[in-house]
Enzyme design. Structure first.
Site, PDB file in Angstrom:
ATOM      1  N   ARG A 139       0.830  -1.208   0.000  1.00 49.72           N
ATOM      2  CA  ARG A 139       0.000   0.000   0.000  1.00 49.72           C
ATOM      3  C   ARG A 139       0.866   1.262   0.000  1.00 49.72           C
ATOM      4  NH1 ARG A 139      -4.788   2.410  -1.093  1.00 49.72           N
ATOM      5  NH2 ARG A 139      -5.098   4.200   0.245  1.00 49.72           N
ATOM      6  N   PRO A 171      -9.286   4.934  -1.501  1.00 50.31           N
ATOM      7  CA  PRO A 171      -9.031   6.002  -2.470  1.00 50.31           C
ATOM      8  C   PRO A 171      -7.725   6.748  -2.218  1.00 50.31           C
ATOM      9  CG  PRO A 171     -10.738   6.672  -0.915  1.00 50.31           C
ATOM     10  CD  PRO A 171     -10.350   5.272  -0.544  1.00 50.31           C
ATOM     11  N   ILE A 172      -7.228   7.421  -3.272  1.00 54.21           N
ATOM     12  CA  ILE A 172      -6.043   8.277  -3.117  1.00 54.21           C
ATOM     13  C   ILE A 172      -6.329   9.672  -3.685  1.00 54.21           C
ATOM     14  CG2 ILE A 172      -4.263   6.478  -3.006  1.00 54.21           C
ATOM     15  CD1 ILE A 172      -3.756   7.115  -6.012  1.00 54.21           C
ATOM     16  N   ASP A 173      -7.620  10.024  -3.726  1.00 56.92           N
ATOM     17  CA  ASP A 173      -8.000  11.312  -4.326  1.00 56.92           C
ATOM     18  C   ASP A 173      -7.359  12.504  -3.608  1.00 56.92           C
ATOM     19  OD1 ASP A 173     -10.006  10.208  -2.373  1.00 56.92           O
ATOM     20  OD2 ASP A 173     -10.672  12.292  -2.430  1.00 56.92           O
ATOM     21  N   GLN A 174      -7.144  12.398  -2.304  1.00 56.35           N
ATOM     22  CA  GLN A 174      -6.561  13.527  -1.572  1.00 56.35           C
ATOM     23  C   GLN A 174      -5.073  13.693  -1.894  1.00 56.35           C
ATOM     24  OE1 GLN A 174      -8.583  15.700   0.196  1.00 56.35           O
ATOM     25  NE2 GLN A 174     -10.074  14.379  -0.845  1.00 56.35           N
ATOM     26  N   ASP A 229      -5.940   0.912  13.724  1.00 57.04           N
ATOM     27  CA  ASP A 229      -5.036  -0.242  13.603  1.00 57.04           C
ATOM     28  C   ASP A 229      -4.969  -1.059  14.891  1.00 57.04           C
ATOM     29  OD1 ASP A 229      -4.612   0.564  11.039  1.00 57.04           O
ATOM     30  OD2 ASP A 229      -2.646   1.469  11.403  1.00 57.04           O
ATOM     31  N   ARG A 279       4.284  -9.129   7.867  1.00 55.81           N
ATOM     32  CA  ARG A 279       4.478  -7.879   7.164  1.00 55.81           C
ATOM     33  C   ARG A 279       4.661  -6.713   8.142  1.00 55.81           C
ATOM     34  NH1 ARG A 279       0.248  -8.447   3.309  1.00 55.81           N
ATOM     35  NH2 ARG A 279       1.903  -9.342   2.070  1.00 55.81           N
TER      36      ARG A 279
HETATM   37  C1  EPZ Z   1      -2.480   4.505   6.904  1.00 51.59           C
HETATM   38  O1  EPZ Z   1      -3.193   4.131   5.745  1.00 51.59           O
HETATM   39  C2  EPZ Z   1      -1.908   3.233   7.488  1.00 51.59           C
HETATM   40  N1  EPZ Z   1      -1.046   2.595   6.490  1.00 51.59           N
HETATM   41  C3  EPZ Z   1      -3.028   2.297   7.897  1.00 51.59           C
HETATM   42  O2  EPZ Z   1      -2.422   1.235   8.619  1.00 51.59           O
HETATM   43  C4  EPZ Z   1      -3.999   3.007   8.841  1.00 51.59           C
HETATM   44  O3  EPZ Z   1      -5.118   2.174   9.066  1.00 51.59           O
HETATM   45  C5  EPZ Z   1      -4.469   4.333   8.254  1.00 51.59           C
HETATM   46  O4  EPZ Z   1      -3.329   5.141   7.860  1.00 51.59           O
HETATM   47  C6  EPZ Z   1      -5.304   5.159   9.227  1.00 51.59           C
HETATM   48  O5  EPZ Z   1      -4.566   5.408  10.398  1.00 51.59           O
HETATM   49  C7  EPZ Z   1       0.184   3.038   6.314  1.00 51.59           C
HETATM   50  O6  EPZ Z   1       0.655   3.964   6.972  1.00 51.59           O
HETATM   51  C8  EPZ Z   1       1.003   2.329   5.301  1.00 51.59           C
HETATM   52  P1  EPZ Z   1      -5.616   7.183   5.361  1.00 51.59           P
HETATM   53  P2  EPZ Z   1      -3.646   5.225   4.706  1.00 51.59           P
HETATM   54  O7  EPZ Z   1      -5.250   7.832   4.099  1.00 51.59           O
HETATM   55  O8  EPZ Z   1      -2.670   6.341   4.703  1.00 51.59           O
HETATM   56  C9  EPZ Z   1      -9.905   7.955   3.407  1.00 51.59           C
HETATM   57  C10 EPZ Z   1      -1.879  -0.968   9.177  1.00 51.59           C
HETATM   58  O9  EPZ Z   1      -2.593  -1.880   9.647  1.00 51.59           O
HETATM   59  N2  EPZ Z   1      -9.130   8.523   2.273  1.00 51.59           N
HETATM   60  O10 EPZ Z   1      -5.322   7.886   6.645  1.00 51.59           O
HETATM   61  O11 EPZ Z   1      -3.940   4.553   3.437  1.00 51.59           O
HETATM   62  C11 EPZ Z   1      -9.737   6.447   3.504  1.00 51.59           C
HETATM   63  O12 EPZ Z   1     -10.634   5.760   2.658  1.00 51.59           O
HETATM   64  C12 EPZ Z   1      -2.401  -0.087   8.065  1.00 51.59           C
HETATM   65  O13 EPZ Z   1      -0.729  -0.732   9.554  1.00 51.59           O
HETATM   66  C13 EPZ Z   1      -9.793   9.177   1.258  1.00 51.59           C
HETATM   67  O14 EPZ Z   1     -11.028   9.269   1.226  1.00 51.59           O
HETATM   68  O15 EPZ Z   1      -4.985   5.716   5.401  1.00 51.59           O
HETATM   69  C14 EPZ Z   1     -10.001   6.220   4.976  1.00 51.59           C
HETATM   70  O16 EPZ Z   1     -11.382   6.142   5.196  1.00 51.59           O
HETATM   71  C15 EPZ Z   1      -3.714  -0.554   7.517  1.00 51.59           C
HETATM   72  N3  EPZ Z   1      -9.050   9.690   0.227  1.00 51.59           N
HETATM   73  C16 EPZ Z   1      -9.461   7.490   5.646  1.00 51.59           C
HETATM   74  O17 EPZ Z   1      -9.388   8.469   4.607  1.00 51.59           O
HETATM   75  C17 EPZ Z   1      -7.694   9.616   0.200  1.00 51.59           C
HETATM   76  O18 EPZ Z   1      -7.062  10.131  -0.754  1.00 51.59           O
HETATM   77  C18 EPZ Z   1      -8.088   7.352   6.289  1.00 51.59           C
HETATM   78  O19 EPZ Z   1      -7.169   6.824   5.328  1.00 51.59           O
HETATM   79  C19 EPZ Z   1      -7.024   8.961   1.260  1.00 51.59           C
HETATM   80  C20 EPZ Z   1      -7.776   8.425   2.281  1.00 51.59           C
END
Ligand code: EPZ
Length: 432
Positions: A93, A124-127, A308, A400
């Protein structure tokens, strides 16, 4: 392929040393691509996600020198490609950080769309894209890869307001901004300890980042980052997982090499459940000798209760007296593991984002599987507390993110062993 075989119902006693934070390491290692010099990085966790990142960087042309199990030297001034291997990048990821780092340094990047733990829907990665676009990049998705290119050859600073608090977007925009022309402001930024760690790493290499750990991060672009030395923070979630393990089994663990402040959100909930926690300088003494009490948990961005830790804490609540509510508010669905816990006798009903957990007297060993990294950790906790023998398959997910989980648990009295087994399905791994 292998599985874990655990004979449970044994209290844990002893000391556990916590490793470097996975989610900091998987950002800081690709962030080294921004550095025009040699970086020495210490306290790196020995886990498969990190090993994969070393291979990705080497393949791009970086020199990776392993100094010892937890320290490396990375020299990224020899990078010759901005296209990380598709097959490697799609497995993890955090490969999305390669976009911010390569775009920031070289003005372009082509990176496979990230995989990652499946929490019941698209991640998503829109942000991230919103941030890169505001800084003058054109971002397209083609043939399963993100292609980002700085229109003027170099990014320029911008104001970015995040519509959702995103760890990944905050870190990625920060990486893209450190070498951009001018100032960048990230509003509604995530505040997790690994955000601060990434900012500290970049600042130690010569970046100018202020406000990491608050809602507003300000980055003044600099001409170049030079090398240096940096040690990654301890893993909040690994520490929390061992705290949850001793809460479930009873006993006493000294959890060492941590930052107690990072643990407050987890400690507060465990205390409500009847667990005794004494704080020391860089350790917590965690003890549970009485019955576990019910409580409610709602996951939130830091400093709230971490998503997490949700599967691990729900597993402890499955053994508490009374009914607890566990609300997942970060991911749309993160309760796949509940079906596995039910095989062991847990009484949990999931309704959308809420799990209703009716505590039971004990769990019974059963064949179960890890369906993602933290779900896998929860399965280990359940098995350590359960009566009888539990076999956990798909443990590659656990490895992992948890360094030497078998060795660390055996050292505190757990009866856990690793057994090899064939992998007929040839499962493809994807990381969190
Ligand atoms: C990070 O994921 C962690 N992964 C995740 O840990 C963790 O669950 C998550 O942050 C939340 O704390 C890594 O650091 C590699 P987010 P990330 O962007 O960055 C929404 C683990 O078990 N969102 O903070 O991908 C998304 O759908 C892993 O160690 C958007 O809508 O999470 C979610 O609902 C699993 N658009 C929320 O934001 C975006 O562009 C938070 O996601 C990005 C995210």
């Amino acid at each position: 392929m292998h599985k874990y075989v655990i004979n449970g119902n044994r209290p844990l006693y002893g000391e556990v040393d916590i490793s470097g934070a996975k989610n900091a390491a998987v950002a800081i290692i690709p962030a080294a691509l921004l550095v025009d010099g040699v970086c020495r990085i210490e306290n790196i966790p020995e886990i498969s996600d990190v090993t994969l990142f070393f291979s990705i960087l080497e393949d791009l042309g970086a020199r990776v020198k392993v100094l010892n199990r937890h320290a490396i030297e990375l020299d990224c001034h020899t990078i010759r490609s901005t296209r990380p291997s598709y097959n490697m990048a799609r497995r993890i990821r955090a490969s999305y950080y390669l976009v911010g780092a390569l775009l920031g340094r070289f003005g372009e990047a082509t990176v496979a769309l990230p995989g990652g733990c499946n929490f019941g829907g698209v991640r998503p990665i829109d942000q991230h894209v919103k941030g890169f676009t505001a800084m003058g990049a054109e971002v397209t998705v083609e043939s399963g890869a993100i292609h980002a290119v700085a229109r003027e050859g170099k990014l320029r600073g911008a104001n970015v307001y995040l519509d959702v608090v995103s760890v990944g977007a905050t870190m990625n925009i920060m990486m893209a901004a450190v070498l951009a022309e001018g100032n960048t402001v990230i509003e509604n930024a995530a505040k997790e300890p690994h955000i601060v760690d990434l900012a500290n790493f970049l600042n130690s290499m010569g970046a100018d980042i202020k406000g990491a750990g608050t809602d507003t991060i300000k980055i003044r672009g600099v001409a170049a980052l030079s090398g240096g030395s940096y040690a990654i923070i301890p893993d909040q979630i690994e520490a929390g997982t061992y705290m949850a393990a001793v809460a479930a089994t009873g006993g006493q663990l000294l959890i060492r090499n941590i930052i107690p402040k990072h643990m407050d959100c987890i400690s507060a909930k465990l205390r409500e459940m009847g667990v005794t926690i004494e704080e020391q300088d860089d350790a917590l003494l965690v003890r549970r000798d009485g019955p576990l009490q019910r409580t409610n948990i709602k996951t939130m961005p830091y400093p709230g209760f971490p998503t997490d830790m949700q599967p691990q804490i729900a597993t402890v609540l499955a053994l508490a007296q009374g009914t607890s509510l566990v609300t997942e508010s970060v991911w749309s669905s993160r309760f796949k593991y509940v079906d596995e816990l039910k095989r062991m006798g847990a009484q949990i009903q999931v309704d959308g984002k809420v799990a209703v957990v009716e505590g039971v007297d004990h769990l019974e060993g059963a064949p179960i599987q890890a369906c993602d990294l933290r779900a896998g950790a929860a399965m280990v906790i359940a098995a350590l507390a359960a009566h009888g023998t539990t076999e956990i398959t798909q443990v590659q997910y656990i490895e992992r993110g948890y360094e030497d989980i078998i060795g660390k648990l055996r050292a505190v009295g757990a009866d856990i062993r690793l057994v090899d087994e064939p992998d007929p399905a040839g499962t493809v791994q994807q990381a969190g």
